[in-house]
Design a protein around this motif. Structure first.
Motif, PDB file in Angstrom:
ATOM      1  N   TYR A 231       0.702  -0.929  -0.432  1.00 30.39           N
ATOM      2  CA  TYR A 231       0.253  -0.315  -0.292  1.00 30.39           C
ATOM      3  C   TYR A 231       0.497   1.403  -0.056  1.00 30.39           C
ATOM      4  O   TYR A 231       0.976   2.378  -0.936  1.00 30.39           O
ATOM      5  N   ASP A 232       1.900   1.781   0.864  1.00 31.59           N
ATOM      6  CA  ASP A 232       2.407   1.909   1.296  1.00 31.59           C
ATOM      7  C   ASP A 232       3.208   2.744   0.037  1.00 31.59           C
ATOM      8  O   ASP A 232       3.488   4.189  -0.299  1.00 31.59           O
ATOM      9  N   TYR A 233       3.328   2.102  -0.330  1.00 30.16           N
ATOM     10  CA  TYR A 233       4.920   1.691  -2.025  1.00 30.16           C
ATOM     11  C   TYR A 233       3.880   2.436  -3.421  1.00 30.16           C
ATOM     12  O   TYR A 233       4.400   2.928  -3.754  1.00 30.16           O
ATOM     13  N   GLU A 234       2.348   1.700  -3.483  1.00 22.83           N
ATOM     14  CA  GLU A 234       2.417   2.215  -4.222  1.00 22.83           C
ATOM     15  C   GLU A 234       1.576   3.593  -3.873  1.00 22.83           C
ATOM     16  O   GLU A 234       0.905   4.133  -5.163  1.00 22.83           O
ATOM     17  N   LEU A 235       0.876   4.292  -2.603  1.00 26.86           N
ATOM     18  CA  LEU A 235       0.679   5.449  -3.361  1.00 26.86           C
ATOM     19  C   LEU A 235       1.706   6.273  -3.360  1.00 26.86           C
ATOM     20  O   LEU A 235       1.615   7.076  -4.342  1.00 26.86           O
ATOM     21  N   LYS A 236       3.097   6.046  -2.752  1.00 26.52           N
ATOM     22  CA  LYS A 236       3.707   7.215  -3.168  1.00 26.52           C
ATOM     23  C   LYS A 236       4.784   6.886  -5.075  1.00 26.52           C
ATOM     24  O   LYS A 236       5.849   7.655  -5.887  1.00 26.52           O
ATOM     25  N   GLU A 237       4.562   5.507  -5.510  1.00 21.38           N
ATOM     26  CA  GLU A 237       4.222   5.323  -6.602  1.00 21.38           C
ATOM     27  C   GLU A 237       3.773   6.556  -7.718  1.00 21.38           C
ATOM     28  O   GLU A 237       3.854   6.973  -9.272  1.00 21.38           O
ATOM     29  N   LEU A 238       2.354   6.235  -7.010  1.00 17.68           N
ATOM     30  CA  LEU A 238       1.546   7.227  -8.017  1.00 17.68           C
ATOM     31  C   LEU A 238       1.827   8.227  -7.823  1.00 17.68           C
ATOM     32  O   LEU A 238       2.076   8.854  -9.245  1.00 17.68           O
ATOM     33  N   ALA A 239       2.389   8.995  -6.382  1.00 16.08           N
ATOM     34  CA  ALA A 239       2.428  10.169  -7.013  1.00 16.08           C
ATOM     35  C   ALA A 239       3.556  10.873  -7.902  1.00 16.08           C
ATOM     36  O   ALA A 239       3.377  11.623  -8.826  1.00 16.08           O
ATOM     37  N   ARG A 240       4.570   9.803  -8.160  1.00 12.72           N
ATOM     38  CA  ARG A 240       6.303  10.233  -8.890  1.00 12.72           C
ATOM     39  C   ARG A 240       5.549   9.867 -10.160  1.00 12.72           C
ATOM     40  O   ARG A 240       6.008  10.336 -11.166  1.00 12.72           O
ATOM     41  N   ARG A 241       4.945   8.712 -10.829  1.00 15.75           N
ATOM     42  CA  ARG A 241       4.022   8.891 -11.803  1.00 15.75           C
ATOM     43  C   ARG A 241       2.939   9.508 -12.354  1.00 15.75           C
ATOM     44  O   ARG A 241       3.568  10.259 -13.578  1.00 15.75           O
ATOM     45  N   TYR A 242       2.300  10.048 -10.887  1.00 11.75           N
ATOM     46  CA  TYR A 242       1.608  11.072 -11.875  1.00 11.75           C
ATOM     47  C   TYR A 242       1.555  12.856 -10.501  1.00 11.75           C
ATOM     48  O   TYR A 242       1.082  13.197 -10.179  1.00 11.75           O
ATOM     49  N   PRO A 243       3.208  13.015 -11.827  1.00 11.21           N
ATOM     50  CA  PRO A 243       2.984  14.296 -10.211  1.00 11.21           C
ATOM     51  C   PRO A 243       2.135  15.403 -10.349  1.00 11.21           C
ATOM     52  O   PRO A 243       1.925  16.184  -9.186  1.00 11.21           O
ATOM     53  N   THR A 244       1.705  15.158 -11.355  1.00 15.87           N
ATOM     54  CA  THR A 244       0.591  16.667 -11.816  1.00 15.87           C
ATOM     55  C   THR A 244      -0.556  16.993 -11.254  1.00 15.87           C
ATOM     56  O   THR A 244      -2.004  17.526 -11.002  1.00 15.87           O
ATOM     57  N   LEU A 245      -0.812  15.308 -10.808  1.00  7.79           N
ATOM     58  CA  LEU A 245      -1.941  15.611 -10.136  1.00  7.79           C
ATOM     59  C   LEU A 245      -1.909  14.483  -8.850  1.00  7.79           C
ATOM     60  O   LEU A 245      -3.747  14.377  -8.343  1.00  7.79           O
ATOM     61  N   ALA A 246      -1.865  14.397  -8.217  1.00  9.26           N
ATOM     62  CA  ALA A 246      -1.205  13.327  -7.006  1.00  9.26           C
ATOM     63  C   ALA A 246      -0.102  13.827  -5.804  1.00  9.26           C
ATOM     64  O   ALA A 246       1.216  14.217  -6.583  1.00  9.26           O
ATOM     65  N   ARG A 247      -0.164  13.831  -4.868  1.00 10.88           N
ATOM     66  CA  ARG A 247       0.403  13.805  -4.256  1.00 10.88           C
ATOM     67  C   ARG A 247       0.198  13.269  -2.569  1.00 10.88           C
ATOM     68  O   ARG A 247      -0.503  12.921  -2.415  1.00 10.88           O
ATOM     69  N   THR A 248       2.299  12.419  -2.071  1.00 12.69           N
ATOM     70  CA  THR A 248       1.013  11.871  -0.322  1.00 12.69           C
ATOM     71  C   THR A 248       1.726  13.151   0.414  1.00 12.69           C
ATOM     72  O   THR A 248       1.994  13.871   0.417  1.00 12.69           O
ATOM     73  N   PHE A 249       0.890  12.613   1.542  1.00 12.13           N
ATOM     74  CA  PHE A 249       0.769  12.684   3.081  1.00 12.13           C
ATOM     75  C   PHE A 249       0.759  11.952   3.520  1.00 12.13           C
ATOM     76  O   PHE A 249       0.309  10.718   3.528  1.00 12.13           O
ATOM     77  N   THR A 250       0.937  12.326   5.203  1.00  7.90           N
ATOM     78  CA  THR A 250       0.940  11.658   6.066  1.00  7.90           C
ATOM     79  C   THR A 250      -0.007  12.103   7.163  1.00  7.90           C
ATOM     80  O   THR A 250       0.638  13.534   7.322  1.00  7.90           O
ATOM     81  N   LEU A 251      -0.214  11.194   7.506  1.00  7.41           N
ATOM     82  CA  LEU A 251      -1.298  11.599   8.519  1.00  7.41           C
ATOM     83  C   LEU A 251      -1.142  12.756  10.416  1.00  7.41           C
ATOM     84  O   LEU A 251       0.598  12.466  10.187  1.00  7.41           O
ATOM     85  N   SER A 252      -1.813  13.671  10.319  1.00  9.67           N
ATOM     86  CA  SER A 252      -0.750  13.691  11.818  1.00  9.67           C
ATOM     87  C   SER A 252      -0.299  13.247  13.296  1.00  9.67           C
ATOM     88  O   SER A 252       0.158  13.643  14.250  1.00  9.67           O
ATOM     89  N   ARG A 253      -1.115  12.305  12.798  1.00 13.66           N
ATOM     90  CA  ARG A 253      -0.878  11.028  14.724  1.00 13.66           C
ATOM     91  C   ARG A 253      -0.390   9.655  14.260  1.00 13.66           C
ATOM     92  O   ARG A 253      -0.487   9.223  13.057  1.00 13.66           O
ATOM     93  N   ARG A 254       0.671   9.045  13.846  1.00 16.25           N
ATOM     94  CA  ARG A 254       1.288   7.973  14.250  1.00 16.25           C
ATOM     95  C   ARG A 254       0.632   6.806  15.109  1.00 16.25           C
ATOM     96  O   ARG A 254      -0.448   7.056  16.016  1.00 16.25           O
TER      97      ARG A 254
END
Length: 807
Positions: A231-254
């Motif tokens: 899951y985490d790998y695909e989130l950032k891969e999608l942001a890398r492949r579609y930089p003008t359409l997607a950005r990753t972020f982490t929620l405020s708490r672990r």
């Protein structure tokens, strides 16, 4: 090279911490294979001193963070024992190991400038307990009426979200549960006699499907359930492949065990998070064992990004809305459940002293029990890693009973070892608090939280006695549009049985955002991949949405609702570039009367809420918000007072004339008065009214209210009247400051001074809603407040502000 040196370091056999270095970054899947010191990766070998759990943490060093991933491989077979692929360099990977097993611990620099990270390896011995020895069963319990459902809910059994008018599906974890059910006078029908055996059957079906189908028809092409690192790998891969359409972020708490919770924002210009677009938040895996819930959310992300520029509908909606996906709200619990069900990793040895049996047989009840884990990993008085906790899957809090609205009432467990344990307090868990802060700070207009199973779309309220929501016609209509695609029954949450502390109840009652729960599929928590994911998402047999578009089209219907201005509120106007607009409102809300172990209702608990939304305008703007009307005032659709309302406080008007103030309310001439709002048990304040008045309508006294943190709570502009009034609903306890500035007066007339004070009122029963103004502020480039005003806007209404930064 540093990476090669790391590879040749001597093997370790005890707990230790090392630094590893990679001079270059290489975006790749770290948990796919051991890279043995190739560019972008570094690692070292360790030896497991005994049977149990290897726990590896990766953290940044020297205050420099980047994106490093982590994987642990079996040195001889090359299998991934554990992995983590979070969006930063905060990684935690757990895996089960046997005595003497040699492992390769690998860090991979996916991106960023930090060349060095710290890797800590520890080993935790496995418990000598044999774990659960009795198989679990899935049964349909006969509940012919609401009273029977209520009695069943009070038994602290593992109730699923699958129910009909006359039955509720329950997981019985051994003979004790079955005897409790029988002693209470309930009858039932067995649906799955041995959950462990069914687990093996499903795993075998999944293996056959993956072997026969190199790629599925899903947007991602997946053929098997993801693990947490996927899951985490695909989130950032999608942001890398579609930089003008997607950005990753982490929620405020672990999470409880310290994992990041990752998300993805999808829209045109995704980095401009203050663009004012309406937001659709799609959440998965509050409950660890409900694997399809995360899969559907992840496929939705692939769908949107893959369709932009190819599909006109997708292209239009991505320009008009913002989609936020958080596929795994409960990463700790999911890691335990998924790894127990994974044939790629190891499972905990049940008999660690038996050297001939380093792993349990495939059908061992402990494996099936861990795979059926529902809750997060709150220790509940226990200790050690969640995957080896002596309480097994019983450890933790049910995150979907931990949200504040109606918390503590019926439909949740009080016993920490039961499946629907509500937690010690509303929002006691970091995972539910992280979702709360995301929604409250981003003006989420539309929400879906995905679960399994039951073929249902649940809408507020979750408790039968709460009455009809003010937005019931819209909630019912939109639920019907979603149902038209996935074939699920669109019903109230309470039609299953009463539930309290759920995500969509809190989101709707507190923010006014439209929220629903999807109960995906009609058979089990994680059925075969082809049935639970491929068929349900795409709308194919045997799914209820076969031929109707499935959850893919249901999600699109929700995104159309997000884009529809009739379903939220809108502010329009203009503001100079570089200025920042924010709307804000703060209030207190209430839990249910808190159910006690003896079956009696205790006192209502109150807790503060603050909702904000920020806009970075560049001239003309359109700003999507939730309406000013909050659907309910108190936690149970009105409530009796638990203490008297506070006594009125008169303002002591300072003597003299402060002078005219046509500029900043604080920096210019003004008068002010501080007052303290009391809380329980001294006072039960449903509302506070701050009021000033004077004699001539041509005089203008403006009233500004600041909260205990110094933030502007509200503003009362005279505007041709002789009064200024600010009303706070459920005011949070604390000391407030009222600032009064004279903005206009009549030339030659006697000084027209003000008088006033604060009055308080207690709660009223059965209040369907309350209209609260948003407080809008405009700040200049330096952060100074240059304008403030009250804004009232209804659902479906557009309010024109004109120049929003005009004094």
């Amino acid at each position: 090279m540093a990476a090669a040196l790391a590879f040749h370091l001597p093997a370790a056999s005890a707990d230790e911490t090392r630094s590893i270095r990679a001079a270059t970054a290489a975006p790749r899947k770290c948990h796919e294979a051991a890279l043995n010191g190739k560019p972008g990766a570094a690692g070292f070998e360790v030896t497991a001193p005994g049977a149990g759990l290897v726990r590896v943490r990766l953290n940044p060093v020297g205050g420099r963070d980047a994106d490093w991933d982590l994987a642990v491989f079996d040195r001889s077979g090359g299998r991934a024992v554990a992995a983590s692929a979070g969006l930063r360099s905060n990684e935690l990977a757990d895996g089960y190991v046997t005595a003497g097993q040699k492992l390769w611990v690998q860090g991979c620099r996916y991106g960023g400038a930090a060349e060095t990270v710290s890797v800590a390896v520890s080993f935790v011995p496995v418990s000598t307990e044999d774990g659960r020895e009795e198989p679990s069963q899935l049964v349909a319990v006969d509940t012919p009426d609401r009273a029977a459902k209520g009695r069943l809910g009070a038994l602290d059994l593992d109730l699923t979200e699958a129910a009909t008018g006359s039955t509720v599906d329950v997981v019985l974890h051994g003979k004790a549960d079955a005897e409790r059910l029988k002693a209470a006078g309930f009858t039932h029908t067995v649906k799955i006699p041995d959950v462990g055996a069914r687990v093996r059957e499903v795993r075998a079906a999944d293996a056959r499907y993956a072997a026969d189908n190199p790629r599925s028809d899903l947007p991602s092409g997946r053929t098997s359930y993801r693990r947490l690192a996927d899951y985490d790998y695909e989130l950032k891969e999608l942001a890398r492949r579609y930089p003008t359409l997607a950005r990753t972020f982490t929620l405020s708490r672990r999470s409880v065990e310290g994992r990041d919770i990752g998300g993805l924002e999808i829209t045109t210009d995704p980095g401009n998070v203050r663009d004012g677009k309406p937001i659709f938040l799609n959440l998965g895996l509050h409950h660890a064992r409900e694997w399809p819930a995360g899969e559907h959310v992840m496929e939705w992300a692939h769908d949107l990004l893959g369709g932009y520029g190819r599909d006109p509908r997708t292209t239009r909606l991505l320009g008009a809305t913002r989609s936020i996906v958080v596929p795994v709200v409960n990463p700790d619990g999911f890691a335990v459940s998924r790894e127990a069900g994974s044939d790629n990793g190891f499972v905990p040895p049940v008999h660690p002293t038996d050297k001939e049996k380093p792993e349990p047989p495939a059908g061992d009840p402990l494996r099936a029990a861990n795979e059926m884990k529902r809750k997060n990993c709150a220790p509940n008085g226990g200790a050690g890693p969640c995957a080896l906790n002596p309480d097994g899957p019983d450890r933790g809090v049910d995150l979907n009973r931990n949200y504040g609205s109606f918390w503590g009432g019926s439909g949740a467990d009080l016993d920490p070892l039961r499946e629907a344990y509500r937690g010690p307090a509303p929002f006691s868990e970091p995972e539910s608090q992280a979702v709360r802060e995301l929604i409250a700070g981003r003006a989420v207009t539309n929400l879906l939280t995905n679960h399994t199973y039951g073929n249902q779309i649940l809408r507020p309220p979750g408790v039968h006695g709460n009455g009809m929501p003010v937005d019931e016609p819209l909630l019912k209509s939109l639920g019907g549009k979603l149902s038209a695609h996935n074939g699920y029954d669109s019903i109230y949450g309470w039609e299953l049985y009463d539930t309290t502390g759920t995500t969509e109840d809190w989101s709707y009652w507190v923010t006014g955002g439209l929220g629903y729960t999807f109960e995906i599929g009609g058979t089990e928590f994680h059925p075969s991949f082809v049935d639970g994911v491929v068929a349900e998402y795409l709308g194919r047999a045997p799914a209820a949405g076969a031929g109707k578009g499935g959850n893919r089209e249901a999600y699109f219907a929700m995104l159309e609702s997000t884009a529809d201005s009739a379903h939220h509120a809108t502010l329009t106007g203009s503001a100079p570039p570089g200025h920042t607009l924010q709307v804000r409102k703060s209030f207190q809300t209430s839990t249910s009367p808190v159910l006690q172990p003896d079956g009696t209702n205790g006192a209502v608990r109150t807790f503060p809420e603050t909702l904000t939304s920020t806009l970075a305008p560049n001239g003309r703007f359109s700003w999507a918000l939730n309406p000013s009307t909050r659907p309910v005032v108190a936690g149970r659709y009105g409530r009796p007072a638990t203490a008297p309302a506070q006594t009125a406080i008169p303002f002591a008007n300072p003597p003299g004339d402060p002078g005219l103030n046509d500029g900043h309310p604080i920096e210019g001439p003004h008068e002010e008065f501080s007052f303290t709002v009391q809380g329980l048990p001294e006072a039960d304040n449903d509302r506070a009214e701050i009021r000033i008045e004077w004699g001539d309508t041509r005089t203008e006294w403006n009233l500004y209210l600041f909260d205990p943190n110094g933030e502007i709570v509200n503003v009362a502009i005279a505007d041709g009247t002789r009064v200024g009034v600010i009303t706070m609903i459920h005011p949070a306890p604390g000391t407030y400051r009222a600032v009064i500035a004279n903005r206009a007066r009549v030339a030659g007339a006697p000084f027209d001074d003000w008088r006033g004070g604060v009055t308080f009122g207690g709660p009223t029963p059965s209040t369907p809603g309350v209209t609260e103004s948003w407080t809008m502020t405009c700040r200049d480039r330096g952060g100074a407040v240059v304008a403030a005003r009250q804004v009232v806007v209804s659902r479906g209404q557009s309010v024109e502000l004109g120049d929003a930064c005009r004094r």
